[in-house]
Motif scaffolding. Structure first.
Motif, PDB file in Angstrom:
ATOM      1  N   ASP A   1     -79.226   5.024   4.585  1.00 25.33           N
ATOM      2  CA  ASP A   1     -80.701   5.070   4.006  1.00 25.33           C
ATOM      3  C   ASP A   1     -81.285   3.607   4.758  1.00 25.33           C
ATOM      4  OD1 ASP A   1     -80.438   4.294   0.762  1.00 25.33           O
ATOM      5  OD2 ASP A   1     -79.312   3.589   2.353  1.00 25.33           O
ATOM      6  N   LEU A   2     -80.625   2.753   4.943  1.00 23.48           N
ATOM      7  CA  LEU A   2     -81.232   1.249   5.209  1.00 23.48           C
ATOM      8  C   LEU A   2     -81.519   1.226   6.664  1.00 23.48           C
ATOM      9  CD1 LEU A   2     -79.525  -1.254   2.951  1.00 23.48           C
ATOM     10  CD2 LEU A   2     -81.636  -0.336   2.733  1.00 23.48           C
TER      11      LEU A   2
ATOM     12  N   SER B   1     -88.924  -9.014  -3.889  1.00 26.59           N
ATOM     13  CA  SER B   1     -89.441  -7.861  -3.234  1.00 26.59           C
ATOM     14  C   SER B   1     -88.518  -7.022  -2.804  1.00 26.59           C
ATOM     15  CB  SER B   1     -90.247  -8.362  -1.830  1.00 26.59           C
ATOM     16  OG  SER B   1     -89.614  -9.204  -1.123  1.00 26.59           O
TER      17      SER B   1
ATOM     18  N   LYS C   1     -94.920  -5.174  -1.986  1.00 23.23           N
ATOM     19  CA  LYS C   1     -94.969  -6.345  -2.987  1.00 23.23           C
ATOM     20  C   LYS C   1     -94.609  -7.723  -2.085  1.00 23.23           C
ATOM     21  CE  LYS C   1     -92.009  -5.929  -7.157  1.00 23.23           C
ATOM     22  NZ  LYS C   1     -91.066  -5.752  -7.572  1.00 23.23           N
ATOM     23  N   ASP C   2     -93.712  -7.507  -1.087  1.00 22.37           N
ATOM     24  CA  ASP C   2     -93.484  -8.748  -0.046  1.00 22.37           C
ATOM     25  C   ASP C   2     -94.607  -9.221   0.429  1.00 22.37           C
ATOM     26  OD1 ASP C   2     -92.227  -9.671   2.894  1.00 22.37           O
ATOM     27  OD2 ASP C   2     -90.966 -10.207   0.855  1.00 22.37           O
TER      28      ASP C   2
ATOM     29  N   LEU D   1     -83.465  -7.259   3.064  1.00 21.20           N
ATOM     30  CA  LEU D   1     -83.406  -8.689   2.758  1.00 21.20           C
ATOM     31  C   LEU D   1     -81.815  -8.951   2.536  1.00 21.20           C
ATOM     32  CD1 LEU D   1     -85.446 -10.884   0.563  1.00 21.20           C
ATOM     33  CD2 LEU D   1     -83.230 -10.663  -0.052  1.00 21.20           C
TER      34      LEU D   1
ATOM     35  N   ASN E   1     -84.076  -2.004  -3.711  1.00 24.67           N
ATOM     36  CA  ASN E   1     -82.792  -1.527  -4.246  1.00 24.67           C
ATOM     37  C   ASN E   1     -81.847  -2.575  -3.537  1.00 24.67           C
ATOM     38  OD1 ASN E   1     -82.462  -0.560  -1.468  1.00 24.67           O
ATOM     39  ND2 ASN E   1     -83.808   1.179  -1.864  1.00 24.67           N
TER      40      ASN E   1
ATOM     41  N   ILE F   1     -97.037 -11.552  -2.009  1.00 27.29           N
ATOM     42  CA  ILE F   1     -96.407 -12.610  -2.305  1.00 27.29           C
ATOM     43  C   ILE F   1     -96.869 -13.861  -1.034  1.00 27.29           C
ATOM     44  CG2 ILE F   1     -94.284 -14.020  -2.700  1.00 27.29           C
ATOM     45  CD1 ILE F   1     -92.849 -11.401  -3.890  1.00 27.29           C
TER      46      ILE F   1
ATOM     47  N   ILE G   1     -75.700  -9.632  -0.787  1.00 26.11           N
ATOM     48  CA  ILE G   1     -76.550  -8.504  -1.364  1.00 26.11           C
ATOM     49  C   ILE G   1     -77.391  -8.250   0.203  1.00 26.11           C
ATOM     50  CG2 ILE G   1     -78.395  -7.908  -2.706  1.00 26.11           C
ATOM     51  CD1 ILE G   1     -77.716 -10.269  -4.383  1.00 26.11           C
ATOM     52  N   ILE G   2     -77.705  -6.725   0.038  1.00 26.76           N
ATOM     53  CA  ILE G   2     -78.467  -6.452   1.327  1.00 26.76           C
ATOM     54  C   ILE G   2     -79.232  -5.236   0.440  1.00 26.76           C
ATOM     55  CG2 ILE G   2     -76.752  -5.035   2.274  1.00 26.76           C
ATOM     56  CD1 ILE G   2     -78.460  -5.382   4.964  1.00 26.76           C
ATOM     57  N   GLY G   3     -80.618  -5.388   0.709  1.00 28.34           N
ATOM     58  CA  GLY G   3     -81.439  -4.331   0.123  1.00 28.34           C
ATOM     59  C   GLY G   3     -82.740  -4.090   0.861  1.00 28.34           C
ATOM     60  N   GLU G   4     -83.435  -2.980   0.683  1.00 26.37           N
ATOM     61  CA  GLU G   4     -84.457  -2.601   1.346  1.00 26.37           C
ATOM     62  C   GLU G   4     -85.680  -3.625   0.549  1.00 26.37           C
ATOM     63  OE1 GLU G   4     -85.553   1.479   1.294  1.00 26.37           O
ATOM     64  OE2 GLU G   4     -87.475   1.310   2.273  1.00 26.37           O
ATOM     65  N   ILE G   5     -86.568  -4.126   1.493  1.00 25.98           N
ATOM     66  CA  ILE G   5     -87.723  -4.718   0.996  1.00 25.98           C
ATOM     67  C   ILE G   5     -88.718  -3.791   0.697  1.00 25.98           C
ATOM     68  CG2 ILE G   5     -89.712  -6.406   1.807  1.00 25.98           C
ATOM     69  CD1 ILE G   5     -87.659  -7.867   3.127  1.00 25.98           C
ATOM     70  N   ASP G   6     -89.651  -4.205  -0.402  1.00 23.91           N
ATOM     71  CA  ASP G   6     -90.641  -3.441  -0.747  1.00 23.91           C
ATOM     72  C   ASP G   6     -91.816  -4.079   0.092  1.00 23.91           C
ATOM     73  OD1 ASP G   6     -93.241  -2.455  -1.992  1.00 23.91           O
ATOM     74  OD2 ASP G   6     -92.283  -2.158  -3.846  1.00 23.91           O
TER      75      ASP G   6
ATOM     76  N   VAL H   1     -78.920 -11.618   1.176  1.00 20.60           N
ATOM     77  CA  VAL H   1     -78.448 -12.932   0.742  1.00 20.60           C
ATOM     78  C   VAL H   1     -76.977 -12.990   1.084  1.00 20.60           C
ATOM     79  CG1 VAL H   1     -78.148 -14.021  -1.377  1.00 20.60           C
ATOM     80  CG2 VAL H   1     -79.910 -12.313  -1.304  1.00 20.60           C
TER      81      VAL H   1
END
Lengths: 91, 98
Positions: free
Chosen positions: A3-4, B60, A72-73, A10, B63, A76, A64-69, A12
């Motif tokens: 799904d990514l 940000s 929100k991003d 993002l 998930n 900032i 960690i790997i995740g979808e950025i909102d 880490v």
């Protein structure tokens, strides 16, 4: 991680780096291909965004790997953010 | 009951529960468990890092997919586990001839 695909993500890394980019590909070992990658380098006195272009990231360096909102991003003001770098993963 | 891939099966029973994943870099990530795989990689939804002031870097994130190799602990609600059943399954697995 299906799904990514093609989403802005993002990452880490195990040495505490933060990288954003578009996830173009990955495999079962979580090796990744990121396009339009850029590293966000945080410190207590500065913030730098370092463009990296097309990047291949080896799976064992990922924490960690995740979808950025994106809303929100965008809200900032990253250049004004001050923080210690994320610590490295220690066994 | 739990199969040979004991912890994988165990985590599958926790899908939908709120958990806190503690990483080997001391970060604590809260979220709802969405999925787990055979490597114990963990997918969480609705993530929040515990110390938001210390870790604005991930503010940000919506998930996260956390690589199994960097997990130190998974903190789970006590009520989510049948401890007796889990202990029993672990004992049985350790007794398996290998």
């Amino acid at each position: 991680m299906d799904d990514l695909r093609n989403k802005k993500v993002l990452l880490v890394t195990t040495d505490g780096r933060v990288v954003v980019g578009i996830l173009k590909g990955f495999d079962a070992q979580t090796n990744l291909i990121l396009s339009k990658a850029s590293e966000r380098a945080f410190s207590t006195d500065s913030f730098r965004e370092i463009p990296q272009g097309l990047h291949v990231v080896r799976g064992d360096t990922i924490a960690i790997i995740g979808e950025i909102d994106e809303e929100k991003d965008d809200a900032i003001d990253w250049p004004s953010v001050r923080a210690d770098p994320i610590p490295a993963i220690r066994i | 009951t739990y199969s040979l891939q004991l912890f994988y099966s165990f985590f599958k029973t926790l899908v939908g529960q709120p958990v806190v994943v503690e990483l080997k870099n001391d970060m604590l990530i809260q979220g709802t468990l969405v999925s787990v795989d055979q490597y114990l990689n963990i997918k969480l939804d609705g993530v929040r890092v515990e110390d938001e002031r210390k870790y604005p870097h991930v503010a940000s994130l919506k998930n996260s997919f956390i690589r199994g190799s960097v997990v130190r602990y998974v903190h789970i609600p006590a009520t989510a586990v049948d401890t007796a059943l889990l202990q029993d399954a672990a004992r049985k697995e350790s007794q398996q001839p290998k």
